[in-house]
Every structure is written in structure tokens, then in C-alpha cells.
Design a protein around this motif. Structure first.
Motif, PDB file in Angstrom:
ATOM      1  N   UNK A   1       0.844  -1.196   0.000  1.00 44.49           N
ATOM      2  CA  UNK A   1       0.000   0.000   0.000  1.00 44.49           C
ATOM      3  C   UNK A   1       0.879   1.245   0.000  1.00 44.49           C
ATOM      4  N   UNK A   2       0.390   2.282  -0.662  1.00 45.02           N
ATOM      5  CA  UNK A   2       1.113   3.559  -0.734  1.00 45.02           C
ATOM      6  C   UNK A   2       0.224   4.655  -0.150  1.00 45.02           C
ATOM      7  N   UNK A   3       0.832   5.504   0.663  1.00 47.43           N
ATOM      8  CA  UNK A   3       0.133   6.649   1.247  1.00 47.43           C
ATOM      9  C   UNK A   3       0.769   7.920   0.706  1.00 47.43           C
ATOM     10  N   UNK A   4      -0.022   8.749   0.037  1.00 44.41           N
ATOM     11  CA  UNK A   4       0.471  10.061  -0.388  1.00 44.41           C
ATOM     12  C   UNK A   4       0.302  11.013   0.779  1.00 44.41           C
ATOM     13  N   UNK A   5       1.409  11.478   1.337  1.00 44.05           N
ATOM     14  CA  UNK A   5       1.377  12.330   2.519  1.00 44.05           C
ATOM     15  C   UNK A   5       1.651  13.776   2.127  1.00 44.05           C
ATOM     16  N   UNK A   6       0.668  14.634   2.303  1.00 42.50           N
ATOM     17  CA  UNK A   6       0.786  16.059   1.997  1.00 42.50           C
ATOM     18  C   UNK A   6       0.751  16.865   3.286  1.00 42.50           C
TER      19      UNK A   6
ATOM     20  N   UNK B   1      -4.193   0.723   7.515  1.00 36.20           N
ATOM     21  CA  UNK B   1      -3.727  -0.203   6.486  1.00 36.20           C
ATOM     22  C   UNK B   1      -3.086  -1.434   7.101  1.00 36.20           C
ATOM     23  N   UNK B   2      -2.373  -1.270   8.223  1.00 39.62           N
ATOM     24  CA  UNK B   2      -1.791  -2.428   8.932  1.00 39.62           C
ATOM     25  C   UNK B   2      -2.912  -3.350   9.419  1.00 39.62           C
ATOM     26  N   UNK B   3      -3.950  -2.751   9.992  1.00 43.56           N
ATOM     27  CA  UNK B   3      -5.064  -3.563  10.506  1.00 43.56           C
ATOM     28  C   UNK B   3      -5.753  -4.338   9.384  1.00 43.56           C
ATOM     29  N   UNK B   4      -5.723  -3.764   8.204  1.00 45.30           N
ATOM     30  CA  UNK B   4      -6.377  -4.396   7.050  1.00 45.30           C
ATOM     31  C   UNK B   4      -5.458  -5.380   6.327  1.00 45.30           C
ATOM     32  N   UNK B   5      -4.250  -5.580   6.865  1.00 47.49           N
ATOM     33  CA  UNK B   5      -3.403  -6.641   6.354  1.00 47.49           C
ATOM     34  C   UNK B   5      -2.206  -6.223   5.522  1.00 47.49           C
ATOM     35  N   UNK B   6      -1.981  -4.920   5.323  1.00 44.32           N
ATOM     36  CA  UNK B   6      -0.821  -4.470   4.546  1.00 44.32           C
ATOM     37  C   UNK B   6       0.454  -4.742   5.333  1.00 44.32           C
ATOM     38  N   UNK B   7       1.393  -5.452   4.722  1.00 38.23           N
ATOM     39  CA  UNK B   7       2.633  -5.790   5.415  1.00 38.23           C
ATOM     40  C   UNK B   7       3.731  -4.769   5.133  1.00 38.23           C
ATOM     41  N   UNK B   8       3.779  -4.257   3.903  1.00 38.46           N
ATOM     42  CA  UNK B   8       4.775  -3.236   3.570  1.00 38.46           C
ATOM     43  C   UNK B   8       4.052  -1.990   3.063  1.00 38.46           C
ATOM     44  N   UNK B   9       4.262  -0.891   3.776  1.00 40.10           N
ATOM     45  CA  UNK B   9       3.582   0.368   3.466  1.00 40.10           C
ATOM     46  C   UNK B   9       4.633   1.422   3.139  1.00 40.10           C
TER      47      UNK B   9
END
Length: 217
Positions: free
Chosen positions: A110-115, A155-163
Motif C-alpha cells: 500500500x502507498x500513502x500520499x502524505x501532503x 492499512x496495517x489492521x487491514x493486512x498491509x505488510x509493507x507500506x
């Protein structure tokens, strides 16, 4: 007298961030030695744009900002009011920035665009536009919700291992440093470290010249 490219940055207390913005402006100046390239700010640092504008002629203002918001609509607009000095669009959203973020993103679930964060509708719309192109979740380092750490935790709770966090920030500073404490596995570098951004600044400058020339015809 040389024509002036007046770059306008936000300003930061971070010594590293200050140096990064100065280096970006210096790179612009090296590419176009026929221009008088100057740097000013809308907040935190000096000189402020309102103090520089009266001293320049044949100038174009280029905001070193990623999205249009209060600083563009109010601070910069007020500084150039009645002068006839054109103001270009902000640096983002743009394909140059998208490619820079993509190049620096590692493989991730998963990718998070942080502004930075803003309540300005136009600002938020342009941020979401960039996130959509990057297929990323939107989060903010300050002010607005959702916050970066909250999105990463969800996202971690939803199962993403690498963010991975795609830092939609031009330079180092308080907001950028908070991203490294948000719980993700990686954070992309500040955008102004990418050499292609200097070319983007010049493209904004040149677009204003073309628009001004067309308006005179």
C-alpha cells in the motif's frame, strides 16, 4: 537588466530544508544564466515576497508550492496586486512530480500520499488528483484529517505488510520528519532533491511568458 524569475517558497525552520530550497533555486539559475533568479518566502523566512516585488522589473513569480491555497490566493496575490507581474501555476500536480515519486517508491502492499494539509478545497482537490494517479491513499501531516499515522495504522489492521509513504512535500522540515514516525516501512525523499524539479520550475516560468505574449497580441 536581466528578466527576473522570482521563486516563492513557503519557508521552513529546518536548516536542511532551507539548504534544499536554495540548492533548487541555484540549479534553476545555472540552467538559465540570462535570468536574474531570486528567492523569497511567504512565511517563516526572509525576505518575504512583498518586500522583494517592489525591487524587481520584468519579473515572473513562480510559487515553489505543490498546490494552490491560501498562500497563492492571498499572500502572493496581494504582493503582486497592481504590479502587472504574472504568477505561474504551482509546481503540482504535474507528471514530473508523479514520475519522481514513482521512481523513489519501493515495492509495497500500500502507498500513502502524505501532503502538508489544508482546508482549501482547490488544494485538497489537487492533492487527491496526484494520489489518484499514484493509486495511493491520501493522508496529511498536519491539520486536516486523515492523519498519516492513522492511515498507516488502518492499512496495517487491514493486512498491509509493507507500506510506503510518498512524501508530497518539497523540502525537509517539521512535516517531513513526522512521516518517519508514522509507522510506514519507507518514506520517499523531499521532491526538491530530484534534479528534474528545476526543469519544472523553468517550464512554469516559460508558460507564463507564453501566456503574457499571447495576451498582448
Amino acid at each position: 537588466m536581466k528578466p527576473t524569475l522570482l521563486a516563492v517558497a513557503h519557508g521552513t525552520r529546518s536548516a536542511a530544508g532551507q539548504r534544499q530550497i536554495r540548492d533548487l533555486v541555484a540549479a534553476v539559475a545555472r540552467r538559465r544564466p540570462e535570468l536574474d533568479v531570486r528567492l523569497s518566502y511567504v512565511d517563516v523566512q526572509q525576505p518575504r515576497i512583498g518586500d522583494v516585488v517592489p525591487a524587481v522589473r520584468d519579473a515572473v513569480v513562480v510559487p515553489l508550492l505543490l498546490s494552490a491555497g491560501y498562500h497563492v490566493r492571498v499572500d502572493i496575490a496581494n504582493a503582486v496586486e497592481g504590479t502587472g507581474i504574472p504568477v505561474t501555476g504551482t509546481l503540482g500536480p504535474d507528471e514530473v512530480l508523479l514520475r519522481s515519486l514513482t521512481r523513489n517508491l519501493p515495492a509495497a502492499d500500500a502507498v500513502v500520499l502524505a501532503a502538508a494539509g489544508s482546508s482549501d478545497p482547490a488544494w485538497r482537490e489537487s492533492t487527491h488528483e496526484m494520489a489518484s494517479k499514484l493509486q495511493a491513499h491520501v493522508a496529511y501531516a498536519s491539520g486536516s484529517a486523515p492523519k498519516v499515522a492513522d492511515v498507516v495504522a488502518d492499512l496495517r489492521r487491514r493486512g498491509a505488510r509493507r507500506i510506503a509513504i510518498a512524501a508530497y512535500l518539497l523540502a525537509d522540515g517539521l512535516f517531513y520528519r513526522t512521516l518517519h514516525r508514522a509507522g510506514a516501512d519507507s518514506v520517499t525523499p523531499p521532491l526538491c532533491l530530484d534534479p528534474t524539479v528545476a526543469g519544472l520550475v523553468l517550464r512554469r516560468y516559460e508558460s507564463a511568458l507564453l501566456t503574457t505574449a499571447a495576451g498582448r497580441l
